[in-house]
Write an enzyme that holds these catalytic residues in place. Sequence first.
Site, PDB file in Angstrom:
ATOM      1  N   ASP A   1       0.858  -1.191   0.000  1.00 34.38           N
ATOM      2  CA  ASP A   1       0.000   0.000   0.000  1.00 34.38           C
ATOM      3  C   ASP A   1       0.888   1.232   0.000  1.00 34.38           C
ATOM      4  OD1 ASP A   1      -1.873   2.019   0.558  1.00 34.38           O
ATOM      5  OD2 ASP A   1      -3.055   0.717   1.854  1.00 34.38           O
TER       6      ASP A   1
ATOM      7  N   ASP B 149       4.675   2.029  -3.960  1.00 36.05           N
ATOM      8  CA  ASP B 149       3.791   2.421  -5.049  1.00 36.05           C
ATOM      9  C   ASP B 149       3.728   1.292  -6.082  1.00 36.05           C
ATOM     10  OD1 ASP B 149       2.620   3.639  -7.271  1.00 36.05           O
ATOM     11  OD2 ASP B 149       3.671   5.538  -6.949  1.00 36.05           O
TER      12      ASP B 149
ATOM     13  N   GLU C 176      -6.965   4.603  -7.318  1.00 38.59           N
ATOM     14  CA  GLU C 176      -7.631   5.872  -7.034  1.00 38.59           C
ATOM     15  C   GLU C 176      -9.095   5.622  -7.359  1.00 38.59           C
ATOM     16  OE1 GLU C 176      -6.541   8.735  -5.871  1.00 38.59           O
ATOM     17  OE2 GLU C 176      -4.418   8.256  -5.832  1.00 38.59           O
TER      18      GLU C 176
ATOM     19  N   THR D  50     -14.874  -1.962 -11.123  1.00 39.90           N
ATOM     20  CA  THR D  50     -16.108  -1.261 -10.769  1.00 39.90           C
ATOM     21  C   THR D  50     -17.185  -1.460 -11.834  1.00 39.90           C
ATOM     22  OG1 THR D  50     -17.015   0.977 -10.594  1.00 39.90           O
ATOM     23  CG2 THR D  50     -15.010   0.772 -11.834  1.00 39.90           C
ATOM     24  N   ASP D  51     -18.431  -1.333 -11.421  1.00 40.40           N
ATOM     25  CA  ASP D  51     -19.530  -1.373 -12.402  1.00 40.40           C
ATOM     26  C   ASP D  51     -19.550  -0.098 -13.250  1.00 40.40           C
ATOM     27  OD1 ASP D  51     -20.384   0.379 -10.428  1.00 40.40           O
ATOM     28  OD2 ASP D  51     -22.390  -0.479 -10.217  1.00 40.40           O
ATOM     29  N   GLU D  52     -18.790   0.931 -12.823  1.00 42.86           N
ATOM     30  CA  GLU D  52     -18.843   2.210 -13.550  1.00 42.86           C
ATOM     31  C   GLU D  52     -18.229   2.108 -14.948  1.00 42.86           C
ATOM     32  OE1 GLU D  52     -17.975   5.686 -11.175  1.00 42.86           O
ATOM     33  OE2 GLU D  52     -18.612   4.675  -9.353  1.00 42.86           O
TER      34      GLU D  52
ATOM     35  N   TYR E  13     -12.220   8.593 -13.890  1.00 40.89           N
ATOM     36  CA  TYR E  13     -12.062   7.432 -13.006  1.00 40.89           C
ATOM     37  C   TYR E  13     -12.474   6.146 -13.724  1.00 40.89           C
ATOM     38  CZ  TYR E  13     -13.535   3.847  -9.744  1.00 40.89           C
ATOM     39  OH  TYR E  13     -13.728   2.631  -9.130  1.00 40.89           O
TER      40      TYR E  13
ATOM     41  N   SER F 180     -10.219   5.107 -16.518  1.00 45.67           N
ATOM     42  CA  SER F 180      -8.943   4.508 -16.093  1.00 45.67           C
ATOM     43  C   SER F 180      -9.164   3.070 -15.625  1.00 45.67           C
ATOM     44  CB  SER F 180      -8.274   5.355 -14.998  1.00 45.67           C
ATOM     45  OG  SER F 180      -9.005   5.302 -13.789  1.00 45.67           O
ATOM     46  N   LYS F 181     -10.306   2.799 -14.985  1.00 46.31           N
ATOM     47  CA  LYS F 181     -10.573   1.418 -14.556  1.00 46.31           C
ATOM     48  C   LYS F 181     -10.882   0.537 -15.773  1.00 46.31           C
ATOM     49  CE  LYS F 181     -10.680  -0.107 -10.901  1.00 46.31           C
ATOM     50  NZ  LYS F 181      -9.540  -0.717 -10.133  1.00 46.31           N
TER      51      LYS F 181
ATOM     52  N   TYR G 296     -26.024  16.049  -4.829  1.00 48.01           N
ATOM     53  CA  TYR G 296     -25.741  16.540  -6.184  1.00 48.01           C
ATOM     54  C   TYR G 296     -27.004  16.505  -7.049  1.00 48.01           C
ATOM     55  CZ  TYR G 296     -20.818  15.490  -4.941  1.00 48.01           C
ATOM     56  OH  TYR G 296     -19.587  15.420  -4.344  1.00 48.01           O
TER      57      TYR G 296
ATOM     58  N   ARG H 156     -27.872   4.372  -7.219  1.00 48.37           N
ATOM     59  CA  ARG H 156     -26.716   3.500  -7.054  1.00 48.37           C
ATOM     60  C   ARG H 156     -27.170   2.181  -6.429  1.00 48.37           C
ATOM     61  NH1 ARG H 156     -25.288   6.777 -10.017  1.00 48.37           N
ATOM     62  NH2 ARG H 156     -23.403   8.073 -10.027  1.00 48.37           N
TER      63      ARG H 156
ATOM     64  N   PRO I 110     -20.257  17.042 -12.920  1.00 48.13           N
ATOM     65  CA  PRO I 110     -20.247  16.984 -14.396  1.00 48.13           C
ATOM     66  C   PRO I 110     -20.261  15.523 -14.871  1.00 48.13           C
ATOM     67  CG  PRO I 110     -18.355  18.253 -13.561  1.00 48.13           C
ATOM     68  CD  PRO I 110     -19.042  17.670 -12.371  1.00 48.13           C
ATOM     69  N   GLY I 111     -21.097  15.230 -15.848  1.00 51.13           N
ATOM     70  CA  GLY I 111     -21.145  13.866 -16.408  1.00 51.13           C
ATOM     71  C   GLY I 111     -21.664  12.829 -15.418  1.00 51.13           C
TER      72      GLY I 111
HETATM   73  P1  TYD Z   1     -19.994   8.347  -4.404  1.00 49.97           P
HETATM   74  O1  TYD Z   1     -20.033   7.848  -2.991  1.00 49.97           O
HETATM   75  O2  TYD Z   1     -19.024   9.430  -4.738  1.00 49.97           O
HETATM   76  O3  TYD Z   1     -19.831   7.094  -5.361  1.00 49.97           O
HETATM   77  P2  TYD Z   1     -19.886   7.000  -7.002  1.00 49.97           P
HETATM   78  O4  TYD Z   1     -19.767   8.345  -7.576  1.00 49.97           O
HETATM   79  O5  TYD Z   1     -18.706   6.162  -7.316  1.00 49.97           O
HETATM   80  O6  TYD Z   1     -21.182   6.343  -7.327  1.00 49.97           O
HETATM   81  O7  TYD Z   1     -21.432   8.900  -4.776  1.00 49.97           O
HETATM   82  C1  TYD Z   1     -22.594   8.119  -4.693  1.00 49.97           C
HETATM   83  C2  TYD Z   1     -23.724   8.940  -5.230  1.00 49.97           C
HETATM   84  O8  TYD Z   1     -23.974  10.033  -4.354  1.00 49.97           O
HETATM   85  C3  TYD Z   1     -23.434   9.573  -6.584  1.00 49.97           C
HETATM   86  O9  TYD Z   1     -24.644   9.587  -7.352  1.00 49.97           O
HETATM   87  C4  TYD Z   1     -23.004  10.990  -6.255  1.00 49.97           C
HETATM   88  C5  TYD Z   1     -23.821  11.295  -5.018  1.00 49.97           C
HETATM   89  N1  TYD Z   1     -23.199  12.201  -4.027  1.00 49.97           N
HETATM   90  C6  TYD Z   1     -23.935  13.279  -3.523  1.00 49.97           C
HETATM   91  O10 TYD Z   1     -25.100  13.521  -3.921  1.00 49.97           O
HETATM   92  N2  TYD Z   1     -23.346  14.079  -2.574  1.00 49.97           N
HETATM   93  C7  TYD Z   1     -22.064  13.861  -2.115  1.00 49.97           C
HETATM   94  O11 TYD Z   1     -21.563  14.633  -1.259  1.00 49.97           O
HETATM   95  C8  TYD Z   1     -21.332  12.752  -2.636  1.00 49.97           C
HETATM   96  C9  TYD Z   1     -19.935  12.471  -2.182  1.00 49.97           C
HETATM   97  C10 TYD Z   1     -21.949  11.942  -3.595  1.00 49.97           C
END
Ligand code: TYD
Length: 341
Positions: free
Chosen positions: A14, A43, A68, A122-124, A147, A150-151, A204, A211, A279-280
């Site tokens: 790590d 690293d 990351e 990741t599923d992303e 992210y 890169s995965k 957001y 999710r 974004p995105g």
């Molecule tokens: P996150 O934990 O960053 O995981 P990922 O982007 O890999 O799915 O975010 C989970 C969901 O929550 C994602 O839709 C973004 C949203 N989110 C918020 O609404 N507020 C926050 O402060 C964070 C960190 C994430």
Amino acid sequence: MKKTGFTGRIINLDALTYAGNPVSLEDIERQYGGTRYFFEKGDICDRAFVEEVFRKYNIDTVVHFAAESHVDRSILGPEAFVKTNVMGTFTLLDAARKYWRTEAGEMRESAQTGVLFHHISTDEVYGSLGDTGSFSETTAYDPRSPYSASKAASDHLVMAYHHTYGLPVTLSNCSNNYGPCQFPEKLIPLSILNMLESKPLPVYGDGKNIRDWVFVEDHNNAVWTILQKGKTGEKYNIGGENEWENIKLLHTLIDIVARKTGGSAEAMRNTVTFVKDRPGHDRRYAINCAKLKHELNWKREVSFEEGLSKTADWYLANTQWVNGIRSGDYKNWIEKNYGKR
Ligand code: TYD
């Protein structure tokens, strides 16, 4: 954690960047340090260091968790993601290829010698879903953040090393993890800690992004299952079959934390703050993990209610861990990039 019957050694490699915290491993260090558990700080991009670890411990299995992983950070600074996730994975793969060759120059076969490179992803990598459908192992890759791109690149390298060089690999693509010790930049731990400090809970966009959440121990048990029973060259989706809109998740978490702390759920609800969208921002993730369930007999064991409760308990009990992180690099970083929250 399940009893696995594993009696070998674990070498933890790590770099201890911002999200790594050796305190999380103190119990393991106390119980197994120097006999079955060894820590090597370094690293995964450092080829000489990686080769030295392969040699020193005669590594036969790589479980590649190092990455990351935070989408917001990848938007602000994609370079570290390309370095660690792409170049780091390449370096580990290439070291394994070198170290696991026989004297005749052929790749050791997994079934005969027990060598295996398991890659955690990741599923992303699959992109974003509309209202219906789910990602299966054959869904075409369509990454949309630095992210996930890169995965995706790292997944392709893993499969390329299998097809080109015969490296024995398995790969897993997991949905959103949550649980103890998670760095509080991810939605669930960030929200718990903000609730405890009566800080705003940032959501957001419209809060309706979806999710699929899986408890960290269920993820680890799935990885262990794949290490034991997975077929070389195959990939497996891991998911919680547990889809939640962010805003609904937050309201459920508020009820749990309010119950545990005796705080007011209503006051906490009033701190929910809708902020500018990422974004995105991928709209919806949903995982079809039928392959893992039916072919390898894995099943999710921790319900969401139980997992959230365990997680909240952990953050309430581990104030030293939390305070260390709150006062350190993360706080400076988040304030610099996002302003005070
Ligand atoms: P996150 O934990 O960053 O995981 P990922 O982007 O890999 O799915 O975010 C989970 C969901 O929550 C994602 O839709 C973004 C949203 N989110 C918020 O609404 N507020 C926050 O402060 C964070 C960190 C994430």
